[in-house]
Design an enzyme around this catalytic site. Structure first.
Site, PDB file in Angstrom:
ATOM      1  N   ASP A 134       1.836  -6.991  -9.090  1.00  0.00           N
ATOM      2  CA  ASP A 134       0.871  -6.159  -8.088  1.00  0.00           C
ATOM      3  C   ASP A 134       0.843  -4.805  -8.332  1.00  0.00           C
ATOM      4  O   ASP A 134       0.426  -4.078  -7.436  1.00  0.00           O
ATOM      5  CB  ASP A 134       1.299  -6.634  -6.686  1.00  0.00           C
ATOM      6  CG  ASP A 134       0.984  -7.952  -6.073  1.00  0.00           C
ATOM      7  OD1 ASP A 134       0.596  -8.797  -6.973  1.00  0.00           O
ATOM      8  OD2 ASP A 134       1.018  -8.069  -5.184  1.00  0.00           O
ATOM      9  N   GLU A 152      -5.098 -12.644  -6.692  1.00  0.00           N
ATOM     10  CA  GLU A 152      -5.256 -13.105  -5.644  1.00  0.00           C
ATOM     11  C   GLU A 152      -6.517 -12.102  -4.867  1.00  0.00           C
ATOM     12  O   GLU A 152      -7.691 -12.361  -4.695  1.00  0.00           O
ATOM     13  CB  GLU A 152      -4.334 -13.243  -4.618  1.00  0.00           C
ATOM     14  CG  GLU A 152      -4.883 -13.587  -3.263  1.00  0.00           C
ATOM     15  CD  GLU A 152      -3.454 -13.824  -2.415  1.00  0.00           C
ATOM     16  OE1 GLU A 152      -3.273 -15.027  -2.082  1.00  0.00           O
ATOM     17  OE2 GLU A 152      -2.795 -12.926  -2.125  1.00  0.00           O
ATOM     18  N   GLU A 164      -8.647  -5.289  -4.266  1.00  0.00           N
ATOM     19  CA  GLU A 164      -7.650  -4.331  -4.603  1.00  0.00           C
ATOM     20  C   GLU A 164      -7.479  -4.121  -6.112  1.00  0.00           C
ATOM     21  O   GLU A 164      -7.162  -3.043  -6.335  1.00  0.00           O
ATOM     22  CB  GLU A 164      -6.247  -4.939  -3.897  1.00  0.00           C
ATOM     23  CG  GLU A 164      -6.319  -4.793  -2.371  1.00  0.00           C
ATOM     24  CD  GLU A 164      -5.109  -5.283  -1.737  1.00  0.00           C
ATOM     25  OE1 GLU A 164      -4.557  -6.411  -2.239  1.00  0.00           O
ATOM     26  OE2 GLU A 164      -4.379  -4.551  -1.034  1.00  0.00           O
TER      27      GLU A 164
END
Ligand code: NAG
Ligand code: NAG
Ligand code: NAG
Ligand code: NAG
Ligand code: NAG
Ligand code: NAG
Ligand code: NAG
Length: 830
Positions: free
Chosen positions: A578, A656, A660
């Site tokens: 991430d 996911e 973002e």
């Protein structure tokens, strides 16, 4: 958001294996002496051209990983903890107004967008550490930084026995296990008919390709229990996998893996090839030499009736090597074989065979990327390096994904072999292309999108709002800027901290620039924001960043020290999960700050700029600079990023939150604009264009999507997209608002570009219309209403402007101020 998927947990046996070989047959002799082939050897031609295995064994059905949950905690990315709103006294009035540096968005032009952001060492306050909790397995001869989030990472993680997807094939080290007990590299190709779905009526929650169905396994008689797997030359698009009889020896077989490679190629060095299978061999037929000789062809039919081709290209020897079909699970080759063996699945009879023949003997070894942007047009080229038999004269066969086909330039389009297709696991049909390079064109770059709300139907940034909207923004902004910024931003998580910083930056921008407020609330808010941000630049936040010399990146130290070996803290930031999500918020916030206060770039000898550039270098570098790899997260073959870092995963990399991912690119584009780096800005624009195309195909499904399986597209969004499965869920829960809205947050000007109105409307009608939005959970509700502005800005604005608006519907990264500005800008308040 990515949480951690552990391979050992949650593996469900989908169907029992219908046959198993006795363990005794899986033994291998380990011959430690490798005899090089004498250059003059001539192979004996085999007398019988067609060999049939005596018995047919039912094919392996494989296993399916149905779980996405993990042993570690997975947080809800939306923090709906109510915020304190009474700290009005923290505002100090200032008399000056802000003077932004850039009056209008530029349309960056760059002849080479793939350049480094910087090449100096990370800032000195970021200390180096060499004690990363995850130790790489078997990476050798690697000089450039390793791509932690690239497709091949399972080969150097954990027990090295989870798969890698080059599409349409995947490959997995057998490591003495499975049905075959082989020590070689298994090659799998899964048809749509083999996908596993849960029971029920469509849309079904997930589809997953079974694991362990190895059509052909490249092995050698010499490989046994001491076999060692290493990797080398790991780049953004390729990597070599090597098998040696024992650790430290030269490779016996090497596999050059390149995304989209046409054949799976094995390079043998003086070994006795063994081809094995868990699908089982039926017939092997020697066909003869291909074209000018030197390359020899066999047809192979497996027990599942699939047709494969084998091409062998001996080096230092003439004539066809002898391959003997020993039984249903083993084909043996000659001892001391040096050269390549390539395999390809052929679904297209003679058409396919002609295409494969024309490319046999050569193979891709890597790729380099170039790209340029001129305003709203851009293009990029993946140029493949190649090796093998008369490689100078033979054109490669490569596999293109659907979004490639749609954006090829005319020369590449002319090389597409549309009659030869193989389905991929999660990216639709791959189509063969006879080419040494892909050139792809995008003619609708979001170059004009700036900081203000952007209307996709007019292509305009909306800088001027109604007086009603301006008053509402100032009113809400005055309250929200009075919140305790330090308490909301100095958290134990880079993710939540970055979100909060970006939120306050949006509020300051909306109050100052969009609402034109000169009362000083924005100016003092900006001072507080710069102060809150400086905690991170000085690296004095709760978990400071470190520069990791093992994997080469800037990461949170939250999981150092042995207490958190699975990197459960902060969504796995320490293990390279991430980074684009986390750092994207910081970069976006920094772009807004620097836009509002240009001096922020130069104070403290440019410390702010250097720190933000470090983040960009970490997740979105334009080229390898020695300290950070090229493009850690964004995958230029797939057209989107992978969030999953260096934890072994049974279904490959995943992502996911597509939105973002978009923010990480939009933030970089805007940062490039305010610091005057047209290469970075242009790269962000082109990445957004490629990503918007990729998302429409693979993540956000409008009616009529024919890419993903029909039983699944009715879900509208992917949920978590892995290399090997797509699961319409999240890592933190199954409520529809979680699954859909994790692809919405945060709502920024580029959302109107990546989330097409047609899609947004269809998704809304399916999940949230007719009042259903008003029973959704906490901060998710605010996100849904902000997303509604993309199709119904009036309802959106009115909801946020309601006097009884309840702040518990705001996520920790969201503000009423920005949502008012956003919905008003899109037409909510005329
Ligand atoms: C298949 O042939 C290989 C190589 O000769 C041998 O080791 C193996 O035992 C055989 N398996 C069966 C099922 O006959
Ligand atoms: C690594 O480099 C050494 C020295 O050049 C070479 O002998 C060895 O074969 C290489 N290993 C691999 C796996 O390529
Ligand atoms: C493949 O093509 C050959 C030659 O055109 C033809 O005879 C044969 O029937 C075809 N096989 C299949 C399975 O279509
Ligand atoms: C390409 O073909 C030409 C003519 O057949 C030959 O002379 C040349 O050696 C070939 N090049 C390579 C790299 O094999
Ligand atoms: C959620 O937000 C509150 C208020 O800003 C803060 O105190 C809390 O630490 C946040 N929680 C997380 C997990 O970041
Ligand atoms: C805001 O909403 C929350 C959650 O529904 C509720 O508990 C709270 O009482 C509401 N506050 C007001 C002022 O209505
Ligand atoms: C964009 O502009 C058009 C034309 O003015 C308007 O009809 C539309 O409502 C605006 N907003 C959105 C979200 O398209």
């Amino acid at each position: 958001m990515v949480q951690l998927l552990t391979v050992t947990l949650g593996i469900a046996q989908f169907l029992a294996l219908s046959s198993c070989l006795p363990a005794g047959e899986q033994e291998r002799r380990a011959i430690l002496l490798e005899a090089p082939l004498a250059p003059t050897t001539t192979f004996e031609r085999i007398a019988t051209t067609s060999q049939t295995a005596s018995t047919t064994i039912p094919a392996t059905t494989g296993t399916v990983i149905t779980s996405v949950t993990s042993a570690s905690t997975s947080g809800n990315p939306v923090n709906t903890t109510a915020v304190e709103t009474s700290g009005i006294g923290t505002i100090t009035t200032a008399s000056t107004t802000l003077s932004p540096s850039v009056s209008a968005p530029s349309a960056a032009t760059a002849s080479n967008i793939f350049v480094t952001v910087a090449s100096d060492a990370p800032p000195s306050q970021i200390s180096s550490r060499s004690d990363h909790p995850v130790v790489p397995s078997g990476i050798v001869n690697q000089t450039s930084p390793v791509g932690t989030n690239k497709f091949y990472a399972n080969f150097f993680l954990g027990d090295q026995a989870s798969g890698t997807w080059t599409h349409p094939y995947s490959m997995t080290w057998q490591k003495g296990g499975g049905v075959s007990g082989s020590w070689g590299l298994g090659i799998s190709h899964i048809e749509r008919s083999q996908l596993a779905y849960p029971a029920g009526t469509p849309p079904l929650e997930y589809f997953a390709a079974p694991i362990g169905i190895e059509s052909i396994i490249f092995s050698a008689e010499e490989l046994g229990s001491t076999t060692s797997l290493t990797t080398d030359t790991l780049t953004a698009f390729s990597g070599n996998v090597n098998l040696a009889t024992t650790a430290g020896r030269d490779p016996l077989i090497s596999f050059p893996l390149v995304q989209g490679m046409g054949f799976v190629t094995s390079v043998y060095s003086g070994a006795t090839p063994w081809l094995q299978s868990t699908v089982f061999f039926s017939t092997l037929t020697y066909v003869g030499p291909v074209s000018d000789g030197g390359v020899y062809k066999w047809r192979l039919v497996l027990a599942d009736q699939s047709n494969w081709l084998i091409y062998a290209t001996p080096t230092g020897a003439t004539g066809a090597p002898t391959f003997n079909l020993q039984n249903t699970s083993v084909i043996t080759g000659p001892s001391g074989f040096t050269g390549t063996i390539q395999v390809a699945k052929n679904p297209a009879n003679t058409t396919g065979e002609d295409a494969y023949d024309a490319a046999a003997g050569v193979y891709a070894t890597g790729a380099s990327i170039t790209g340029q942007v001129d305003g709203t047009s851009g293009s990029y080229t993946l140029a493949y390096n190649k090796a093998g038999h008369s490689s100078g004269n033979t054109t490669l066969l490569m596999w293109a994904l659907p979004h490639h086909i749609d954006s090829f330039d005319s020369a590449t389009s002319g090389s597409v072999i549309s009659s030869l297709q193989l389905v991929t696991t999660t990216k639709g049909m791959a189509t063969a292309v006879s080419t040494d390079q892909f050139t792809l064109v995008e003619n609708n770059l979001p170059s004009e999108i700036g900081f203000a709300p952007w209307n996709a139907s007019t292509g305009q940034n909306i800088n001027t709002l109604s007086s009603t909207a301006a008053q509402a923004i100032v009113s809400a902004g005055t309250v929200e800027l009075a919140e305790d910024m330090v308490a909301q931003t100095d958290l134990n998580s880079m993710y939540y901290s970055g979100k909060a910083l970006a939120k306050f930056a949006q509020i300051v921008y909306a109050v100052n620039t969009l609402a034109g407020d000169k009362s000083g609330a924005a100016t003092s808010g900006l001072q507080n924001l710069e102060s809150a941000y400086s905690t991170f630049v000085s690296n004095t936040q709760q978990f400071p960043l470190a520069y990791d010399t093992v994997w080469k990146g800037s990461l949170s130290t939250a999981s150092y020290g042995g207490s958190d070996p699975n990197c459960g803290a902060d969504f796995g930031n320490t293990c390279y999960n991430d980074h684009h999500f986390h750092y994207g918020y910081f970069v976006y916030a920094a772009a807004l700050i620097a836009y509002l206060d240009p001096s922020w770039l130069t104070v403290n000898n440019g410390a702010n700029k250097a720190w933000v550039n470090m983040l960009v270098r970490d997740y979105a570098n334009g080229a390898d600079d020695g300290y950070f790899p090229f493009s850690r997260n964004f995958d230029w073959y797939h057209g989107h990023s992978w969030a999953h870092g260096i934890l072994e995963t049974g279904d490959g990399k995943d992502e996911e939150s597509s939105s973002e991912d978009s923010l990480s690119l939009y933030g970089m584009k805007m940062w490039g604009q305010v610091i005057g780096d047209p290469n970075m800005e242009a790269r962000g624009n082109l990445e957004l264009a490629v990503q918007a195309r990729s998302l429409s195909n693979y993540f956000l499904y409008e009616d009529g999507n024919t890419i993903e399986p029909p039983n699944f597209v009715g879900n509208r969004v992917s949920g978590i997209l892995f290399e090997n499965k797509i699961d319409h869920t999240t890592y933190f829960g199954n409520a529809p608002e979680y699954i859909e809205a994790i692809h919405m947050i945060p709502l920024v000007p580029s959302s109107a570009y990546t989330r097409k109105a047609t899609f947004v409307q269809q998704e809304w009608n399916q999940y949230f219309s007719n009042g259903r939005v008003d029973s959704t959970d906490g901060g998710w509700r605010g996100i849904l209403y902000a997303n509604l502005a993309l199709i119904d800005p009036v309802t959106s604005f009115n909801w946020f402007n309601d006097p009884s608006f309840n702040a518990s519907y705001l996520d920790g990264g969201a503000s009423r101020t920005w949502y008012l500005a956003y919905s008003a800008g899109l037409g909510g308040s005329s």
